[in-house]
Design an enzyme around this catalytic site. Structure first.
Site: not given
Length: 678
Positions: A502, A589, A621
């Site tokens: 991330s 995602d 994600h």
């Protein structure tokens, strides 16, 4: 001007040819330390996530069913008579809990990692299942439960307008949904034990929140509390069971967030606790009254402070029985007579226990990962690192086995290092067992995790120092941490990799694009490469936080904001990358779209810059499925082994057993081309 950030593309391409070969020459030596199998660290645990039903009659936990993590249940006095309650056949159940009536286990599930969670229930006795929110492309969320209305709860559903969650009263037995109030413009709600909405939060123009009292479903005209951008950590924690006291964390007129109790009848607030080192937030509350009994202070390590003498006595007794480590109370019955407890020893595998408070008796329930019992796990060392402009960066160092023979927390000699960057960025690294740290240390690497500016938990000055600093001072903090590690003799400047997911993935991309020769190589997991397209594709239910995100990153609706975002986007400096790069991405995602990885890979291909790109069509994600998690980490391990010289467990069939699609660059990771052949 930093010359490394303006390295000419031609020079970059020339450097690319020789750097990996030089770095691969030296092999890491950590003696005869056994290699810990990736499957032991990242595969399914035997059991995890134990909970007690509110009435204390049932025990539930997560465990594999045909290789997929599902919820199991057993009578609390007959745990061997467990049966599966859920039957997910593809993705693990991401979270579950109990209904107030102790009859249903509630759980959520999405499709392929898209985070559009449906709420389900299953009757623990009959096994009857119910889809409580049968809507496609809708994200359900829980708002509140009750000790009085045990068959009901409040849920938020954004099926009318994807940006906002309307409040519904859900009957858990019939499945009936009754609209309580529409959520247009509101970010969240607080309800009481009568399932009445008492507080509503609405984002304001300043980038903060306005909090309005709600009476009989009617929202007050004026807010009772308002915050600006700086005080994002000011928020309600919840009501006592009698509905008379509302707990808050509040950073207004102070730096670190303090804990307050508000008397709703008079509006008076009482300061309960504060700490100059760190924000307060974690609490333990009496399940009978809802009164706060203890609060956590987490600066370098987690510390519990007690307001209730009986709770303190219980913790002291548990500490004596379980030994050194952080005692974790995961679950308590409504009568508060039984707890689920465990202890985090960082470098030793701990069991999960059933604690009978009255009898002062601990019953071991399970060890989540028995394969790690006796494994060569290593300690985590809290450290403070100074940034170039004087900030203190709370950080965590993990050293390979044998690298700190006298146990003083300092490396005996330099070893290769992985800078492991946390996501968010509005989150934090903490002290405790970390499977990634243990894995990398076992392969021969030091691991450094840094709470860079913008990390949460260390006061609003530290948080807000990161505003509009992506790729700038936030990145400088990471570089300062690397320089600290080199100066301390942990590593050498030519043997540092950067890795993360991330925002940590973004940091990895920024590391090789903005400071091309600082890192030997980089591993990016679901990291954004283009901040303009990132903000253009955020999920609709993030609407309430849009103003705050823009204020902290750059407003794409203005020329100034677009310039900030563009300058901070690694995509536009992809031609400066000279170090090996590995990218992992989930196709579903919803936060960092696949296009974020596609863009930078395409840009690097156009310049003939080597990059390895691995796509997972059934992930979002991050990698929730163990075969994919193990498979990607196997690729990353081989990649880091070539780059830094660490130990490598063979790829074997891990890639074939995953859903990995090697979109580009299999030839740049040793063994990957052969391992991915059908």
């Amino acid at each position: 001007m930093n010359l490394l950030r303006t390295l000419p593309a031609a020079l970059a391409l020339a450097a690319l040819v020789t750097a990996p070969a030089v770095l691969a020459q030296a092999k890491v030596d950590i003696g005869d330390t056994p290699l810990i199998a990736r499957s032991a660290l990242f595969g399914n645990p035997v059991k995890s996530g134990a909970q007690l039903s509110p009435d204390g009659k049932w025990l539930t936990w997560m465990a594999p069913l045909n290789g997929v993590m599902n919820v199991w249940a057993a009578p609390v006095d007959q745990p061997t008579k467990a049966k599966p309650l859920t039957d997910s056949k593809d993705r693990p159940i991401p979270g579950y809990g109990w209904s107030g009536n102790s009859e249903q286990v509630l759980f959520v599930q999405d499709k392929g990692g898209d985070e559009n969670y449906r709420l389900y229930g299953v009757n623990v006795t009959t096994g009857a299942k119910h889809d409580y929110t049968p809507f496609d492309k809708v994200r359900a969320q829980t708002i509140g439960g009750s000790r009085k209305r045990l068959d009901e709860m409040l849920v938020g559903i954004n099926n009318r307008d994807p940006r906002w969650h309307d409040v519904y009263l859900l009957n858990l037995k019939s499945g009936e949904l009754k609209l309580v109030m529409q959520g247009d413009g509101f970010a969240g709600f607080v309800s009481d034990d009568d399932l009445q909405v008492r507080l509503a939060a609405r984002p304001n123009a300043a980038g903060g929140m306005d909090y309005f009292s709600v009476t009989d479903g009617k929202v007050a005209d004026k807010p009772t509390v308002s915050t600006g951008l700086e005080d994002v950590s000011t928020s309600p924690l919840g009501l006592t069971v009698d509905g008379k006291t509302l707990y808050w964390t509040d950073s207004r007129e102070r730096d670190t967030t303090a804990l307050f109790a508000e008397d709703l009848a008079t509006g008076q607030r009482k300061l309960i606790a504060q700490d100059a080192r760190a924000d307060l937030g974690g609490t333990l509350r009496d399940p009978v009254t809802g009164v706060v009994q203890a609060y956590a202070v987490e600066y370098l390590v987690n510390e519990w402070k007690f307001l209730d003498a009986s709770l303190k006595a219980d913790f002291e007794w548990l500490q004596k029985q379980l030994g050194q480590g952080d005692v974790i109370v995961a679950n308590r019955t409504r009568a508060d007579d039984k707890w689920i407890v465990s202890i985090d020893r960082v470098s030793k595998v701990a069991a999960t226990y059933l604690f009978d408070r009255k009898a002062k008796q601990l019953t071991e329930l399970y060890i989540s990962r028995p394969e790690l019992v006796g494994a060569p796990l290593v300690p985590m060392i809290p450290v403070e690192i100074k940034s170039r402009d004087g900030l203190t960066l709370p950080s965590y160092l993990t050293l390979p086995k044998g690298a700190d023979k006298n146990g003083d927390g300092k490396a005996d000699k330099p070893v290769p290092m992985v800078l492991f960057v946390h996501g968010g960025p509005w989150a934090r690294d903490g002290y405790g067992y970390n499977s990634y740290h243990q894995w990398l240390a076992n392969r021969g690497y030091a691991v450094l995790a840094v709470n860079y500016r913008a990390s949460t938990g260390f006061g609003k000055k530290f948080l807000n120092a990161g505003n509009k600093q992506w790729g700038l001072t936030m990145h400088d903090d990471l570089i300062d941490a690397v320089n600290w590690a080199v100066k301390q003799g942990v590593t050498t400047a030519d043997k540092v990799a950067i890795m993360g997911g991330s925002y940590g993935g973004y940091a990895a991309l920024a590391g090789v694009a903005f400071t091309p020769t600082t890192f030997a190589c980089a591993v990016d997991i679901v990291g954004p490469s283009n901040l303009e397209t990132l903000l253009a594709t955020i999920p609709p239910y993030w609407e309430a936080g849009r103003k705050q995100i823009y204020s902290r990153m750059g407003d794409p609706s203005t020329d100034e904001g677009r310039a900030i975002l563009r300058a901070a986007s690694p995509l536009y400096k992809a031609d400066q990358i000279v170090r090996p790069l590995l990218i992992g991405q989930g196709a579903n995602d919803p936060r960092v779209k696949q296009a974020e990885s596609d863009q930078i890979v395409t840009a690097m291909q156009a310049k003939k810059i080597p990059v390895t790109y691995v796509l997972y069509p059934d992930e979002g994600h991050g990698f929730a499925k163990p075969n994919n998690r193990i498979g990607f980490n196997a690729i990353a391990e081989s990649f880091l082994g070539q780059c830094l010289g660490g130990r490598v467990e063979p790829l074997a069939d891990t890639v074939k057993q995953s859903t990995a699609q090697i979109k580009h660059g299999a030839e740049f990771v040793p063994g990957l081309a052969d391992a991915s052949k059908p």
